[in-house]
Design a protein around this motif. Structure first.
Motif, PDB file in Angstrom:
ATOM      1  N   SER A  41       1.583 -24.070  61.099  1.00 18.74           N
ATOM      2  CA  SER A  41       1.123 -22.972  60.223  1.00 18.74           C
ATOM      3  C   SER A  41       2.272 -22.463  59.354  1.00 18.74           C
ATOM      4  CB  SER A  41       0.488 -21.856  61.043  1.00 18.74           C
ATOM      5  OG  SER A  41       1.453 -20.948  61.466  1.00 18.74           O
ATOM      6  N   ILE A  42       3.482 -22.411  59.918  1.00 19.20           N
ATOM      7  CA  ILE A  42       4.637 -21.974  59.114  1.00 19.20           C
ATOM      8  C   ILE A  42       4.868 -22.966  57.979  1.00 19.20           C
ATOM      9  CG2 ILE A  42       7.155 -21.630  59.147  1.00 19.20           C
ATOM     10  CD1 ILE A  42       6.792 -20.543  62.021  1.00 19.20           C
ATOM     11  N   GLN A  43       4.819 -24.276  58.352  1.00 22.37           N
ATOM     12  CA  GLN A  43       5.046 -25.308  57.321  1.00 22.37           C
ATOM     13  C   GLN A  43       4.010 -25.207  56.201  1.00 22.37           C
ATOM     14  OE1 GLN A  43       5.086 -28.957  59.463  1.00 22.37           O
ATOM     15  NE2 GLN A  43       7.259 -28.788  59.974  1.00 22.37           N
ATOM     16  N   GLN A  44       2.751 -24.986  56.625  1.00 25.11           N
ATOM     17  CA  GLN A  44       1.662 -24.856  55.625  1.00 25.11           C
ATOM     18  C   GLN A  44       1.946 -23.696  54.682  1.00 25.11           C
ATOM     19  OE1 GLN A  44      -2.049 -24.370  57.595  1.00 25.11           O
ATOM     20  NE2 GLN A  44      -2.476 -26.576  57.650  1.00 25.11           N
ATOM     21  N   ASN A  45       2.276 -22.515  55.305  1.00 20.20           N
ATOM     22  CA  ASN A  45       2.547 -21.314  54.497  1.00 20.20           C
ATOM     23  C   ASN A  45       3.715 -21.534  53.537  1.00 20.20           C
ATOM     24  OD1 ASN A  45       0.532 -19.910  55.665  1.00 20.20           O
ATOM     25  ND2 ASN A  45       1.820 -18.689  57.033  1.00 20.20           N
ATOM     26  N   GLU A  48       2.848 -23.881  50.752  1.00 27.62           N
ATOM     27  CA  GLU A  48       1.919 -23.221  49.826  1.00 27.62           C
ATOM     28  C   GLU A  48       2.677 -22.252  48.925  1.00 27.62           C
ATOM     29  OE1 GLU A  48      -1.114 -20.973  51.801  1.00 27.62           O
ATOM     30  OE2 GLU A  48      -2.425 -20.941  50.028  1.00 27.62           O
ATOM     31  N   LEU A  49       3.563 -21.429  49.573  1.00 24.14           N
ATOM     32  CA  LEU A  49       4.331 -20.437  48.802  1.00 24.14           C
ATOM     33  C   LEU A  49       5.226 -21.134  47.777  1.00 24.14           C
ATOM     34  CD1 LEU A  49       5.396 -17.966  51.648  1.00 24.14           C
ATOM     35  CD2 LEU A  49       3.793 -17.512  49.803  1.00 24.14           C
ATOM     36  N   ASN A  50       5.922 -22.206  48.237  1.00 24.67           N
ATOM     37  CA  ASN A  50       6.850 -22.898  47.342  1.00 24.67           C
ATOM     38  C   ASN A  50       6.128 -23.525  46.153  1.00 24.67           C
ATOM     39  OD1 ASN A  50       9.066 -22.162  48.743  1.00 24.67           O
ATOM     40  ND2 ASN A  50       9.210 -24.048  49.950  1.00 24.67           N
ATOM     41  N   SER A  51       4.962 -24.149  46.447  1.00 23.37           N
ATOM     42  CA  SER A  51       4.279 -24.820  45.333  1.00 23.37           C
ATOM     43  C   SER A  51       3.776 -23.781  44.317  1.00 23.37           C
ATOM     44  CB  SER A  51       3.157 -25.723  45.845  1.00 23.37           C
ATOM     45  OG  SER A  51       1.969 -25.005  45.938  1.00 23.37           O
ATOM     46  N   GLY A  82      -8.410 -21.422  44.645  1.00 23.87           N
ATOM     47  CA  GLY A  82      -8.436 -22.219  45.881  1.00 23.87           C
ATOM     48  C   GLY A  82      -7.472 -21.727  46.944  1.00 23.87           C
ATOM     49  N   HIS A  83      -6.597 -20.796  46.578  1.00 28.24           N
ATOM     50  CA  HIS A  83      -5.675 -20.267  47.594  1.00 28.24           C
ATOM     51  C   HIS A  83      -6.280 -19.030  48.221  1.00 28.24           C
ATOM     52  CE1 HIS A  83      -2.326 -22.928  46.812  1.00 28.24           C
ATOM     53  NE2 HIS A  83      -2.612 -22.822  45.504  1.00 28.24           N
ATOM     54  N   ALA A 154       3.000 -13.720  48.333  1.00 30.71           N
ATOM     55  CA  ALA A 154       2.796 -13.459  49.764  1.00 30.71           C
ATOM     56  C   ALA A 154       1.525 -14.145  50.206  1.00 30.71           C
ATOM     57  CB  ALA A 154       2.708 -11.961  50.012  1.00 30.71           C
ATOM     58  N   VAL A 155       1.580 -14.699  51.391  1.00 33.53           N
ATOM     59  CA  VAL A 155       0.366 -15.312  51.941  1.00 33.53           C
ATOM     60  C   VAL A 155       0.085 -14.650  53.297  1.00 33.53           C
ATOM     61  CG1 VAL A 155       1.616 -17.265  52.979  1.00 33.53           C
ATOM     62  CG2 VAL A 155      -0.793 -17.487  52.472  1.00 33.53           C
TER      63      VAL A 155
END
Ligand SMILES: Nc1ncnc2c1ncn2[C@@H]1O[C@H](COP(=O)(O)OP(=O)(O)OP(=O)(O)O)[C@@H](O)[C@H]1O
Ligand SMILES: [Mg+2]
Length: 468
Positions: A41-45, A48-51, A82-83, A154-155
């Motif tokens: 989940s951290i990797q996903q977040n 997502e934030l970086n992209s 989509g986010h 922020a996500v």
């Protein structure tokens, strides 16, 4: 602690150990799963934030919000499509909000203790606001017209956190159920495994020297323990046999001692009943002396056997030439053999051995004296010496005479065992411990002895090592 108590302790200890092990294993497993989900989940977040940050930076550079504001906003909307639960703030160098999504006030995130580090390192951090938790990323970009924009993204972590919490609770429940099942399961299996063992122990505990004839029925235990019961019963057979022999032995000693003592008492009473001449007294004393000597011999034989039983029979080893030792013994017995016109025939030879001369002389003389006793007149006793191997020699002493029934053969070496019970203790045939002494001497030399008999002869076969 009795076996029963120990067994009970095991019945409790084992399930507890199984339960603890299950618990520990499942806990490690659930810990690993939770950590893996958390990492994912951290990797996903983070990705997502970086992209999103990268895309916004690109938009800021290509479409300056001052010049192409509409296009910039439109592209941002496209980026954010989509986010889910993703919040963006774009702030200019004066602190004016250029773009913002609905949701938490991200300008407050600027107060985050690590805000500058996040910008400098392009990293992310956890930001808790209004009872909600977010992962934030930020970047600062300067464009050609000299403007500088800060983007904060922020996500929401709440969904992930909720998922992990549920996973944690679910796994916790699973562990608890698995541990209870393991505990019950191992209790039940230990109980059913122990039950026949406990029954067996109860039976075994009842066995004492008075009930040595008791044998545990194999039907008492499940099939897997039958061989244990059989082995135990066989052990009881052996113990009973030893006990029986010990009992007979004690009875035999008492009997053997009683005969000469009765003789002596009777004789003394008769002598005292009348006045006797000196010659008569002397004669009686001589006859008594014979009985005393017999008793003394028997007592010293018993002591010798007791020594052997206690493994105190230590041979005094010297180099022995068996051929010349046996030749000497045959010469020693000549007066006896001459009486019956018996001849000795010594054949073969073997290497010298290490042995106790006195003991071996005693052993061979016991066998020879038996052989002379049981050989009919005018016949020959044969002694064969041979080398079985480099380190083993064999002595066979064979005498003609009545066949000894095979059922007696293994018992000839038992104490007080005599084949012909009718001759028992009534004549001069001996006390029946000669061969027992022979056996202990041979065993003290790490050798072996056995007897064979057929219509032609009775043979005593001795195997001896050349060195002990
Ligand atoms: N050479 C033999 N031939 C036939 N029977 C024998 C022979 N040697 C021993 N026996 C049998 O074995 C029994 C035990 O022998 P063992 O030498 O132990 O006792 P014993 O000769 O009767 O008494 P002891 O040797 O103590 O004076 C004898 O009583 C006899 O029945
Ligand atoms: Mg004898």
């Amino acid at each position: 602690m009795s076996w029963m108590k120990q067994n009970k302790l095991i019945s409790f200890r084992l399930p507890l150990i199984v339960c603890l092990l299950t618990c520990g294993l499942l806990y490690c497993f659930s810990f690993f799963i939770e950590r893996s989900f958390e990492k994912i989940s951290i990797q996903q977040n983070v990705s997502e934030l970086n992209s999103v940050i990268d895309s916004i930076e690109r938009e800021l550079v290509y479409y300056s919000p001052d010049e192409n504001r509409d296009e910039f906003i439109q592209n941002l909307l496209l980026i954010l499509t989509g986010h889910h639960r993703l919040f963006v703030y774009v702030i200019d160098e004066k602190g004016k909000i250029v773009y913002r999504t609905r949701g938490p006030n991200l300008t407050v995130a600027k107060n985050h203790i690590d805000f500058d580090t996040i910008i400098a390192n392009h990293s992310t951090a956890i930001w808790n606001q209004d009872k909600a938790s977010y992962r934030i990323a930020a970047s600062r970009v300067s464009i050609e017209n000299g403007r500088q924009y800060t983007t904060i993204v922020a996500v929401g972590r709440d969904l992930h956190l909720e998922f992990i919490r549920r996973l944690h609770d679910g796994l916790g429940l699973l562990i608890a159920i698995a541990c209870i099942l393991a505990l019950i399961g191992s209790f039940v299996s230990v109980y059913f495994t122990q039950k026949p063992i406990n029954r067996l122990i109860k039976k075994i505990e009842k066995v004492n020297f008075k009930s040595l004839n008791y044998r545990i029925p194999a039907s008492l235990v499940p099939i897997k323990y039958v061989s244990l019961v059989k082995a135990f019963n066989e052990m009881l057979n052996r113990i009973e046999d030893v006990f029986q022999r010990q009992r007979n032995f004690t009875a035999d000693i008492a009997h053997e001692m009683r005969t000469p003592i009765t003789n002596l008492t009777t004789q003394t009473q008769i002598v005292l009943s009348n006045a006797r001449t000196t010659n008569e007294y002397r004669e009686i004393l001589y006859s008594n002396l014979e009985e005393y000597e017999k008793m003394s011999q028997m007592i010293s034989d018993m002591l010798f056997l007791a020594q052997a039983d206690n493994r105190q029979l230590v041979p005094n080893l010297i180099d022995i030439d068996l051929h010349s030792l046996i030749t000497m013994m045959c010469e020693y017995f000549e007066p006896l053999t001459d009486e019956k016109n018996i001849a000795f025939n010594l054949e073969g030879n073997c290497s010298h051995i290490q042995g106790d001369k006195m003991m071996l002389r005693r052993a061979i003389s016991n066998i020879l004296s038996n052989a002379i006793r049981y050989t009919p007149e005018n016949q020959t006793i044969t002694i064969i010496l041979s080398q079985v191997s480099e380190k083993r020699v064999r002595i066979i002493i064979s005498n003609p005479g009545k066949k000894v029934d095979s059922k007696h053969l293994p018992h000839l070496f038992d104490r007080f065992y005599r084949v012909d019970e009718s001759r028992h203790r009534n004549d001069n045939s001996g006390t029946g411990i000669g061969l027992a002494i022979v056996k202990s001497i041979i065993e003290a030399h790490k050798g072996s002895i056995y007897a064979e008999s057929d219509e032609q002869s009775t043979r005593f076969i001795i195997n001896l090592p050349t060195t002990i």
